[in-house]
Design an enzyme around this catalytic site. Structure first.
Site, PDB file in Angstrom:
ATOM      1  NE  ARG A 199       6.354 -29.612  -4.720  1.00 49.33           N
ATOM      2  CZ  ARG A 199       7.464 -30.353  -4.629  1.00 49.33           C
ATOM      3  NH1 ARG A 199       8.605 -29.819  -4.213  1.00 49.33           N
ATOM      4  NH2 ARG A 199       7.444 -31.628  -4.958  1.00 49.33           N
ATOM      5  N   GLY A 244       0.968 -36.239  10.731  1.00 49.78           N
ATOM      6  CA  GLY A 244       2.253 -36.161  11.444  1.00 49.78           C
ATOM      7  C   GLY A 244       3.432 -36.103  10.499  1.00 49.78           C
ATOM      8  N   GLY A 245       3.232 -35.550   9.275  1.00 49.91           N
ATOM      9  CA  GLY A 245       4.372 -35.301   8.376  1.00 49.91           C
ATOM     10  C   GLY A 245       5.052 -34.006   8.801  1.00 49.91           C
ATOM     11  CG  LEU A 246       8.708 -32.673   6.933  1.00 49.47           C
ATOM     12  CD1 LEU A 246       9.503 -32.197   5.725  1.00 49.47           C
ATOM     13  CD2 LEU A 246       9.592 -32.671   8.171  1.00 49.47           C
ATOM     14  CB  ALA A 247       2.548 -29.717   7.223  1.00 50.31           C
ATOM     15  CB  SER A 287       7.134 -29.487  -1.275  1.00 52.53           C
ATOM     16  OG  SER A 287       6.180 -30.054  -0.429  1.00 52.53           O
ATOM     17  CD  GLU A 322       1.855 -33.083  -1.811  1.00 49.44           C
ATOM     18  OE1 GLU A 322       2.849 -33.532  -1.206  1.00 49.44           O
ATOM     19  OE2 GLU A 322       1.424 -33.562  -2.877  1.00 49.44           O
ATOM     20  CB  SER A 380      15.565 -36.838  -6.109  1.00 52.10           C
ATOM     21  OG  SER A 380      15.889 -35.507  -5.849  1.00 52.10           O
ATOM     22  NE  ARG A 386      10.424 -31.158  -9.397  1.00 50.88           N
ATOM     23  CZ  ARG A 386      10.348 -31.493  -8.125  1.00 50.88           C
ATOM     24  NH1 ARG A 386       9.174 -31.649  -7.549  1.00 50.88           N
ATOM     25  NH2 ARG A 386      11.439 -31.678  -7.428  1.00 50.88           N
TER      26      ARG A 386
HETATM   27  C1  LIG Z   1       9.206 -39.396  -3.633  1.00 50.03           C
HETATM   28  C2  LIG Z   1       9.053 -37.954  -3.261  1.00 50.03           C
HETATM   29  C3  LIG Z   1      10.178 -37.188  -3.016  1.00 50.03           C
HETATM   30  C4  LIG Z   1      10.059 -35.836  -2.675  1.00 50.03           C
HETATM   31  N1  LIG Z   1      11.193 -35.087  -2.458  1.00 50.03           N
HETATM   32  C5  LIG Z   1      11.058 -33.783  -2.106  1.00 50.03           C
HETATM   33  C6  LIG Z   1      12.214 -32.964  -1.878  1.00 50.03           C
HETATM   34  O1  LIG Z   1      13.346 -33.410  -1.980  1.00 50.03           O
HETATM   35  N2  LIG Z   1      12.012 -31.668  -1.542  1.00 50.03           N
HETATM   36  C7  LIG Z   1      10.770 -31.120  -1.405  1.00 50.03           C
HETATM   37  O2  LIG Z   1      10.657 -29.937  -1.093  1.00 50.03           O
HETATM   38  N3  LIG Z   1       9.670 -31.883  -1.601  1.00 50.03           N
HETATM   39  C8  LIG Z   1       9.778 -33.194  -1.930  1.00 50.03           C
HETATM   40  N4  LIG Z   1       8.655 -33.945  -2.144  1.00 50.03           N
HETATM   41  C9  LIG Z   1       7.348 -33.409  -1.749  1.00 50.03           C
HETATM   42  C10 LIG Z   1       7.201 -33.516  -0.214  1.00 50.03           C
HETATM   43  O3  LIG Z   1       7.785 -34.718   0.223  1.00 50.03           O
HETATM   44  C11 LIG Z   1       5.768 -33.493   0.258  1.00 50.03           C
HETATM   45  O4  LIG Z   1       5.058 -32.483  -0.384  1.00 50.03           O
HETATM   46  C12 LIG Z   1       5.720 -33.256   1.778  1.00 50.03           C
HETATM   47  O5  LIG Z   1       6.544 -34.174   2.448  1.00 50.03           O
HETATM   48  C13 LIG Z   1       4.299 -33.330   2.301  1.00 50.03           C
HETATM   49  O6  LIG Z   1       4.352 -33.191   3.704  1.00 50.03           O
HETATM   50  P1  LIG Z   1       3.016 -33.041   4.550  1.00 50.03           P
HETATM   51  O7  LIG Z   1       3.425 -32.839   5.953  1.00 50.03           O
HETATM   52  O8  LIG Z   1       2.126 -32.058   3.924  1.00 50.03           O
HETATM   53  O9  LIG Z   1       2.298 -34.452   4.382  1.00 50.03           O
HETATM   54  P2  LIG Z   1       2.803 -35.947   4.624  1.00 50.03           P
HETATM   55  O10 LIG Z   1       4.233 -36.049   4.957  1.00 50.03           O
HETATM   56  O11 LIG Z   1       2.277 -36.725   3.464  1.00 50.03           O
HETATM   57  O12 LIG Z   1       2.014 -36.365   5.910  1.00 50.03           O
HETATM   58  C14 LIG Z   1       0.625 -36.538   5.883  1.00 50.03           C
HETATM   59  C15 LIG Z   1       0.188 -36.999   7.256  1.00 50.03           C
HETATM   60  O13 LIG Z   1      -1.221 -37.048   7.291  1.00 50.03           O
HETATM   61  C16 LIG Z   1      -1.648 -38.269   7.839  1.00 50.03           C
HETATM   62  N5  LIG Z   1      -2.964 -38.557   7.291  1.00 50.03           N
HETATM   63  C17 LIG Z   1      -3.366 -38.548   6.002  1.00 50.03           C
HETATM   64  N6  LIG Z   1      -4.668 -38.853   5.924  1.00 50.03           N
HETATM   65  C18 LIG Z   1      -5.098 -39.033   7.191  1.00 50.03           C
HETATM   66  C19 LIG Z   1      -6.345 -39.364   7.778  1.00 50.03           C
HETATM   67  N7  LIG Z   1      -7.451 -39.554   7.060  1.00 50.03           N
HETATM   68  N8  LIG Z   1      -6.416 -39.498   9.115  1.00 50.03           N
HETATM   69  C20 LIG Z   1      -5.303 -39.313   9.894  1.00 50.03           C
HETATM   70  N9  LIG Z   1      -4.112 -39.002   9.381  1.00 50.03           N
HETATM   71  C21 LIG Z   1      -4.016 -38.854   8.061  1.00 50.03           C
HETATM   72  C22 LIG Z   1      -0.568 -39.258   7.477  1.00 50.03           C
HETATM   73  O14 LIG Z   1      -0.560 -40.346   8.374  1.00 50.03           O
HETATM   74  C23 LIG Z   1       0.676 -38.393   7.624  1.00 50.03           C
HETATM   75  O15 LIG Z   1       1.086 -38.375   8.969  1.00 50.03           O
HETATM   76  C24 LIG Z   1       8.779 -35.270  -2.546  1.00 50.03           C
HETATM   77  C25 LIG Z   1       7.644 -36.031  -2.808  1.00 50.03           C
HETATM   78  C26 LIG Z   1       7.766 -37.352  -3.191  1.00 50.03           C
HETATM   79  C27 LIG Z   1       6.541 -38.115  -3.559  1.00 50.03           C
END
Ligand SMILES: Cc1cc2nc3c(=O)[nH]c(=O)nc-3n(C[C@H](O)[C@H](O)[C@H](O)COP(=O)(O)OP(=O)(O)OC[C@H]3O[C@@H](n4cnc5c(N)ncnc54)[C@H](O)[C@@H]3O)c2cc1C
Length: 635
Positions: free
Chosen positions: A416, A11-14, A421, A406, A251, A305
């Site tokens: 990247r 439930g992240g952005l993706a 991201s 991600e 950041s 980076r």
């Molecule tokens: C500190 C920090 C700052 C950043 N700042 C930036 C920025 O300014 N700009 C930018 O472009 N990128 C940035 N990034 C990178 C970016 O934040 C991430 O790559 C991005 O948010 C990932 O989103 P996502 O939806 O793929 O996964 P996530 O947001 O990590 O969500 C993963 C989801 O999967 C769920 N999940 C995981 N495993 C399981 C499981 N086994 N069962 C059920 N659910 C599960 C979790 O509960 C969560 O809901 C940053 C990264 C970090 C670490």
């Protein structure tokens, strides 16, 4: 026909973008997340999201955004997906603006933009320094609208354990575990989308949230034969605050707003300039040495980076670290208070964790593991592929399992660029949602009809593993094994890589795999048993670590985040290839290679020493394929 149902894991952005798109298309969604959706790691993103705006007066263009992204990734990314992502970026920003994300604005009311690494243009939109939080909350609100209409059912605090496939190998649901009661249940659906984020915890300490273990994608790799791609490319962010528990990111926006990296100079010392290998004097004794600006005058503090992290390590290796330690200064003390205010969210984090006010005293920072460019392999047919309509973008090699964000490997190549991201997560999520709906329409059958016994069998396998773990009475402690694993991964599989070091790492990982068989759980309770939960994940963490180390061992070149001693140059003749990694039980993973689609931009050597703004022309660019529609934001 009854409404089709998709299980979205993450439930992240993706995950939220995919859910939003599916709901727009009238599908039902089971949204599964191991943490509450609003605590997904995306909430931690700080600096911003990239897209080209014609309001900055810099002559920026979609082509330049695509080019910077591909060059930043050292030409390893397939170019069509990057191009289409950049095409869609301005529309995605418009959508985010419409749904109420509170972006910073200029006095004339346009979205404010800051510069990020690897580019000469101000193309990063931001909400102070807490952009991820604002984006996540904005998308969460849209998903709640769909929830209110009965289209979305959330399963928070549930962990994905296994995909269920019917007799034709098509995904038809998952097994999940309630992380409070440890109960195993199944969810049936017509397809599954993975959006489970990064895997920084493999390295012990990183800038990631503690739940970013990567176990979900690794389960798919080990249990179901999902392929991984480019796992060896691990991004080490140049500026983080070391902590006993984890690293906290400072950041790139700090440098985007004018922050400078320096150490005290020492005229008696000489070191190799990482930009060209020439021996140079390390600044002037008693004066600040802004070494990134000295090495890379074209981009200064805003080099890509991987380049910045290696430069910082070169400087501390030369004995110039602040107070003789592995740390350098990141300085924002000279910035105007109103500029510092734009960075408030991260400056407060620094003050909270170090006790020092970074508005007055320069911050002490060091590189830390941050992002994984590699991940689940997904298909991505270009718009002109002959079989475009019989293939599905963002689909893994398992029929009906898609991946976005991600956890998958597209879009960033070998490194990247900052602020790309959040864009790729939202773009990939929207594409996955749309393509998943098209896939379900194309099936012309009910995937559940061929699933007799499959759910019972999958659940039984998980139950058997649970009982096995609870019954083990060995001496090994899974948390200590994790500490050892993290240490070897950091020492041998991050910035400094060599074939001998990678061989040592692999030997150590095999030992850990063996010792894991002899763990004993210190907690045998059946309620909120975090030791059990982690012990279960650790089996898959080990296999993922082996995949990363093995893919790095095989790649004899230096490209982007992967720099190997003895193979210092990029080798396009032999290694302009995507690593494709297949799990083999008790053996090393099998690695094969796919060619990279470089149709728009010819690979050239990256050079950040000169700031040359040039127009980029692309022959035969793809037609714009919009992924954002007005219905995405409820109009
Ligand atoms: C500190 C920090 C700052 C950043 N700042 C930036 C920025 O300014 N700009 C930018 O472009 N990128 C940035 N990034 C990178 C970016 O934040 C991430 O790559 C991005 O948010 C990932 O989103 P996502 O939806 O793929 O996964 P996530 O947001 O990590 O969500 C993963 C989801 O999967 C769920 N999940 C995981 N495993 C399981 C499981 N086994 N069962 C059920 N659910 C599960 C979790 O509960 C969560 O809901 C940053 C990264 C970090 C670490």
């Amino acid at each position: 026909m009854a409404r089709q149902t998709v299980t979205v894991v993450g439930g992240g952005l993706a995950g939220l973008s995919a859910t939003m798109k599916l709901a727009e298309l009238g599908c039902k969604v089971n949204l599964v997340s191991v943490v509450p959706v609003k605590r997904s790691h995306s909430v931690c993103a700080q600096g911003g999201i990239n897209s080209v705006s014609d309001m900055t007066g810099e002559d920026d263009s979609i082509e330049l955004h695509a080019y910077d992204t591909i060059r930043g990734g050292d030409f390893l990314a397939d170019q069509p997906p990057v191009y289409e992502m950049c095409y869609n970026a301005p529309y995605i920003l418009k959508m985010l603006d419409h749904i109420g994300v509170p972006f910073n604005r200029t006095a004339s009311g346009n979205l404010d933009r800051r510069r990020f690494g690897g580019t000469l243009y101000n193309r990063t939109a931001f909400c102070g320094a807490s952009t991820g939080q604002q984006l996540l909350y904005g998308l969460d609100e849209q998903v709640r609208r769909a929830e209110a209409k009965g289209l979305v059912q959330k399963y928070e605090n549930h962990e994905f354990m296994r995909v269920v496939q019917n007799q034709d190998g098509e995904a038809c649901g998952i097994v999940m575990m309630d992380i409070y009661t440890l109960d195993l249940t199944v969810l049936k659906s017509d397809a599954v989308i993975f959006a489970t984020g990064g895997n920084g915890i493999i390295f012990g300490k990183s800038t990631n949230s503690m739940h970013n273990t990567g176990a979900a994608a690794a389960r798919l790799f080990v249990q179901s034969g999902a392929l991984l791609a480019n796992s060896e490319f691990i991004q080490v962010h140049p500026t983080a605050i070391p902590g006993k528990d984890k690293y906290r990111l400072m950041s790139e926006s700090a440098r985007g707003e004018g922050g400078r990296v320096w150490v005290w100079g020492n005229s008696a010392k000489r070191m190799k300039n990482p930009a060209d290998g020439e021996l140079i004097t390390c600044g002037v004794t008693g004066e600040k040495w802004f070494f990134l600006e000295a090495f890379y005058p074209g981009y200064g503090n805003l080099v890509a980076r991987d380049v910045a992290s290696r430069a910082i390590l070169a400087v501390t290796d030369a004995g110039l670290g602040v107070d003789g330690k592995d740390q350098v200064y990141l300085d924002v003390t000279h910035l105007e208070p109103k500029t510092q205010d734009k960075l408030e969210a991260i400056l407060d984090i620094y003050q909270k964790y170090t006790g020092e006010d970074p508005r007055i005293v320069p911050m002490k920072i060091f590189p830390a593991v941050h992002y994984t460019m590699g991940g689940l392999y997904i298909d991505w047919p270009a718009y002109d592929a002959e079989d475009r309509l019989s293939r599905f973008r963002q689909m893994t090699n398992i029929k009906g399992v898609f991946a976005a964000g991600e956890c998958e490997y597209q879009y960033h190549g070998a490194n990247r660029l900052g602020a790309n991201s959040l864009l790729s997560c939202i773009y990939g999520g929207l594409v996955a949602g749309a393509e998943c709906e098209r896939y379900m329409q194309s099936l012309g059958k009910d995937v559940l009809s061929g699933s007799d016994g499959a759910f019972e069998e999958a659940q039984a396998k998980e139950l058997a593993f649970k009982q096995d773990l609870f019954s083990r009475g060995g001496e090994e402690n899974v948390h200590l094994l994790h500490e050892e694993l993290g240490k070897v991964m950091i020492d041998k599989v991050t910035v400094r890589r060599s074939n001998s070091g990678l061989d040592e790492a692999l030997q150590k990982l095999y030992q850990i795999r063996e010792r894991y068989k002899h763990i004993g759980l210190s907690d045998k309770g059946n309620y909120v048993n975090q030791t059990y939960i982690f012990a279960n994940q650790f089996k898959y963490i080990i296999e993922n670590a082996i995949a990363i180390a093995k893919a790095a061992r095989c790649r004899d070149e230096s490209r982007g985040a992967h720099a190997k001693e003895g193979f210092e140059d990029r080798d396009d003749e032999n290694w302009l290839k995507t690593s494709i990694i297949r799990y083999q039980k008790d053996l090393d993973p099998h690695i094969s290679y796919n060619s990279v689609d470089t149709r728009y931009f010819k690979p050239v050597k990256r050079d950040y020493t000169k700031a040359v703004k040039k127009k980029i022309q692309v022959e035969n660019p793809p037609a714009y394929v919009p992924i954002v529609t007005s219905r995405d934001y409820g109009r």
